[in-house]
Motif scaffolding. Structure first.
Motif, short mmCIF file in Angstrom:
data_model
loop_
_atom_site.label_atom_id
_atom_site.label_comp_id
_atom_site.label_asym_id
_atom_site.label_seq_id
_atom_site.Cartn_x
_atom_site.Cartn_y
_atom_site.Cartn_z
N GLN A 1 19.20 -1.49 -1.60
CA GLN A 1 19.02 -0.90 -0.08
C GLN A 1 20.33 -0.31 0.23
N ALA A 2 21.39 -1.14 0.28
CA ALA A 2 22.65 -0.66 0.87
C ALA A 2 23.24 0.46 0.27
N GLU A 3 23.24 0.57 -0.96
CA GLU A 3 23.93 1.83 -1.95
C GLU A 3 22.99 3.01 -1.51
N LEU A 4 21.50 2.68 -1.34
CA LEU A 4 20.63 4.12 -1.15
C LEU A 4 20.94 4.65 0.31
N ALA A 5 20.96 3.56 1.17
CA ALA A 5 21.29 3.89 2.67
C ALA A 5 22.46 4.67 2.73
N ASN A 6 23.75 4.21 1.95
CA ASN A 6 24.95 4.90 2.00
C ASN A 6 24.79 6.49 1.48
N ASP A 7 23.91 6.57 0.37
CA ASP A 7 23.53 7.75 -0.27
C ASP A 7 23.16 8.91 0.43
N PHE A 8 22.18 8.18 1.39
CA PHE A 8 21.21 9.15 2.29
C PHE A 8 21.83 9.21 3.64
N GLY A 9 23.01 8.55 3.90
CA GLY A 9 23.25 8.36 5.32
C GLY A 9 22.26 7.85 6.43
N VAL A 10 21.77 6.72 5.95
CA VAL A 10 20.77 6.23 6.92
C VAL A 10 20.96 4.79 6.91
N SER A 11 20.08 4.25 8.06
CA SER A 11 20.28 2.72 8.01
C SER A 11 19.27 2.27 6.90
N ARG A 12 19.38 0.97 6.67
CA ARG A 12 18.57 0.04 5.59
C ARG A 12 17.14 0.26 5.99
N THR A 13 16.65 0.33 7.28
CA THR A 13 15.21 0.28 7.53
C THR A 13 14.52 1.47 7.04
N PRO A 14 14.63 2.69 7.17
CA PRO A 14 13.78 3.61 6.42
C PRO A 14 13.97 3.28 4.80
N VAL A 15 15.10 3.10 4.37
CA VAL A 15 15.17 2.71 2.89
C VAL A 15 14.10 1.79 2.44
N ARG A 16 14.16 0.50 3.26
CA ARG A 16 13.29 -0.36 3.05
C ARG A 16 11.86 -0.24 2.90
N GLU A 17 11.36 0.82 3.88
CA GLU A 17 10.00 1.27 4.07
C GLU A 17 9.71 2.09 2.89
N ALA A 18 10.80 2.96 2.54
CA ALA A 18 10.59 3.99 1.19
C ALA A 18 10.42 3.06 0.22
N LEU A 19 10.93 1.88 -0.18
CA LEU A 19 10.79 1.35 -1.21
C LEU A 19 9.52 0.55 -1.34
N ARG A 20 9.18 0.48 -0.11
CA ARG A 20 7.61 -0.41 -0.06
C ARG A 20 6.69 0.69 -0.38
N GLN A 21 7.16 1.85 0.13
CA GLN A 21 5.98 2.89 -0.38
C GLN A 21 5.83 3.17 -1.81
N LEU A 22 7.18 3.13 -2.52
CA LEU A 22 6.97 3.61 -3.82
C LEU A 22 6.27 2.44 -4.55
N GLN A 23 6.72 1.30 -4.01
CA GLN A 23 5.94 -0.17 -4.72
C GLN A 23 4.49 0.06 -4.73
N THR A 24 4.14 0.36 -3.51
CA THR A 24 2.64 0.75 -3.18
C THR A 24 1.90 1.52 -4.16
N GLY A 25 2.90 2.58 -4.57
CA GLY A 25 2.72 3.56 -5.53
C GLY A 25 2.78 3.31 -7.12
N GLY A 26 3.10 2.35 -6.95
CA GLY A 26 3.24 1.59 -8.56
C GLY A 26 4.68 2.18 -9.50
N LEU A 27 5.46 2.73 -8.63
CA LEU A 27 6.75 3.40 -9.35
C LEU A 27 7.79 2.07 -9.37
N ILE A 28 7.87 1.38 -8.52
CA ILE A 28 8.83 0.23 -8.66
C ILE A 28 8.13 -1.19 -8.43
N ASP A 29 8.91 -2.29 -8.79
CA ASP A 29 8.45 -3.63 -8.81
C ASP A 29 9.51 -4.32 -7.88
N VAL A 30 8.88 -5.27 -7.53
CA VAL A 30 9.98 -6.33 -6.82
C VAL A 30 10.18 -7.57 -7.58
#
Length: 239
Positions: free
Chosen positions: A41-70
């Protein structure tokens, strides 16, 4: 905050999350982020110039879609598709693309056929000429292969059918299929020949041959991909 201002802020937040999710998805689909890779999350947030919160929500969205796992002790990782999932998806895709080929028989002009032959030849030539430059070749072969299949879907004249095919195509990282064409000379030769036979059937107006050739082609491509994931799934998390 007024209700109207709050609603605008929420909409803006949703749009940001959707945008970040789309960017991460694009990186995964292109192979820039490979299957099995950890998504920090920290690396992605830095890449996109945002806080971790929207990155965390984006990852949850991708997990729901089946593209990533935890995964325990690793966090979010790019999911390795199960071989049976690939085979199921390509069974459906084969029937849809076979229908697209049938519907394209009466719609494909001589110019369309020529354009498709050029895309097929370009895919074959580039994968050979650039096989020592894996990333560039994979991108080129994927692009030309996508042009071949998407053009036939468009020529079907059925936009819902074309969208359904595209949705299945976007289920698995596209760079894997490109790497198979790049690294397996036999598969590359067969892929070129199968495309050519599909175009021959379209050109002579042979509906049944167009259906059969396209269906067989997609089923074989799915089996190649499933076998790759079978090999990969046993090693991707080791080390």
């Amino acid at each position: 905050m007024a209700d109207e201002d709050k609603a605008v802020a929420e909409m803006s937040g949703h749009a940001l999350v959707d945008n970040i999710a789309a960017k991460i998805r694009a990186r995964i689909m292109s192979g820039e982020i490979p299957i099995g890779a950890q998504l920090r999350q920290a690396e992605l947030a830095n890449d996109f110039g945002v806080s971790r919160t929207p990155v965390r929500e984006a990852l949850r969205q991708l997990q729901t879609g089946g593209l990533i796992d935890v995964v325990p002790n690793r966090g979010a990782v790019v999911r390795v598709p199960a071989p049976w999932e690939v085979r199921e998806a390509y069974t459906v895709r084969a029937e849809l693309e076979a229908l697209a080929a049938v519907l394209s028989v009466g719609n494909a002009s001589h110019e369309d056929i020529a354009r498709l032959r050029a895309a097929n030849q370009a895919m074959y030539d580039r994968s050979i000429a650039e096989r020592d430059e894996a990333n560039g070749a994979a991108l080129d072969s994927r692009r030309e292969n996508d042009i071949f299949h998407s053009t036939i879907a468009e020529l079907s004249g059925n936009s819902r059918l074309a969208r359904s095919i595209d949705e299945i195509n976007e289920t698995f990282p596209r760079n894997v299929s490109a790497q198979l064409l790049l690294n397996d000379s036999r598969h590359r030769e067969e892929n070129f020949s199968e495309h050519s036979r599909i175009l021959d059937a379209l050109e002579r107006g042979d509906v049944e041959a167009a259906r059969a050739e396209m269906r067989e082609h997609v089923i074989k491509a799915g089996e190649q991909l499933a076998r790759w994931y079978e090999r990969r799934s046993s090693t991707v998390f080791k080390g």
